[in-house]
Design a protein around this motif. Structure first.
Motif, short mmCIF file in Angstrom:
data_model
loop_
_atom_site.label_atom_id
_atom_site.label_comp_id
_atom_site.label_asym_id
_atom_site.label_seq_id
_atom_site.Cartn_x
_atom_site.Cartn_y
_atom_site.Cartn_z
N TYR A 38 0.74 -1.11 0.00
CA TYR A 38 0.13 0.00 0.07
C TYR A 38 1.07 1.25 -0.11
O TYR A 38 2.04 1.30 0.41
N ALA A 40 0.27 5.20 1.32
CA ALA A 40 -0.64 6.14 2.12
C ALA A 40 -0.26 7.51 1.95
O ALA A 40 1.11 7.79 2.19
N SER A 47 -5.09 12.24 2.32
CA SER A 47 -5.04 10.98 3.16
C SER A 47 -5.52 9.84 2.44
O SER A 47 -6.12 8.77 2.82
N VAL A 49 -5.18 6.44 0.27
CA VAL A 49 -4.55 5.26 0.49
C VAL A 49 -4.97 4.40 -0.65
O VAL A 49 -5.81 4.06 -1.17
N GLN A 51 -4.08 0.45 -2.30
CA GLN A 51 -3.53 -0.90 -1.73
C GLN A 51 -3.59 -1.91 -2.86
O GLN A 51 -4.58 -1.62 -3.70
N PHE A 70 -8.67 0.88 5.97
CA PHE A 70 -9.07 2.24 5.60
C PHE A 70 -9.58 3.06 6.85
O PHE A 70 -10.30 2.05 7.74
N ARG A 121 -9.58 5.92 2.15
CA ARG A 121 -9.08 7.14 3.19
C ARG A 121 -9.02 6.62 4.42
O ARG A 121 -9.93 5.72 4.88
#
Length: 121
Positions: A38, A40, A47, A49, A51, A70, A121
């Motif tokens: 992932y 981030a 914010s 992310v 993955q 998340f 997020r």
């Protein structure tokens, strides 16, 4: 030079930012194989992310746990079947978020796994 708080809020346009402060908040995890991980982004970049990983094969529902949960919003997951060269086997797979830390998928072939990219997020 900007403080980390000034970088995070993004409201002061009169100071410079150092590369170290710009990097603050980024987190990258990549498994040794590179197949699971992932990225981030810091709060000053929303914010978000991203993955990625692999999904097992099955004709029934498959629940896949994400590398990290998340915090507030599992936006979407995109899945795609793998393919073995010269196998002649193709299929489709669909998936939906399941809470903040997993998703459920189902494929049309018991012989094909899949890969995923999840956004949140």
């Amino acid at each position: 030079m900007a403080t980390q708080e000034q970088v995070n809020t993004g409201t002061d346009d009169t100071v410079a930012v150092t590369p170290k402060k710009m990097k603050a908040g980024f987190t990258l995890f990549n498994s040794s194989s590179g197949r699971v991980g992932y990225l981030a982004f810091p709060s000053w970049l929303g914010s978000f992310v991203i993955q990625w990983g692999e999904v097992g094969n099955s004709l029934a529902d498959v629940y896949t746990t994400l590398p990290v949960s998340f915090n507030s919003n599992f936006i979407t997951v995109i899945v795609c079947n793998g393919y073995t060269v010269d196998s002649g086997k193709i299929g489709c797979v669909a998936a939906s978020p399941y809470g903040l830390g997993a998703f459920v998928s189902r494929g049309s072939s018991e012989h094909l796994g899949a890969n995923f990219i999840a956004l949140g997020r």
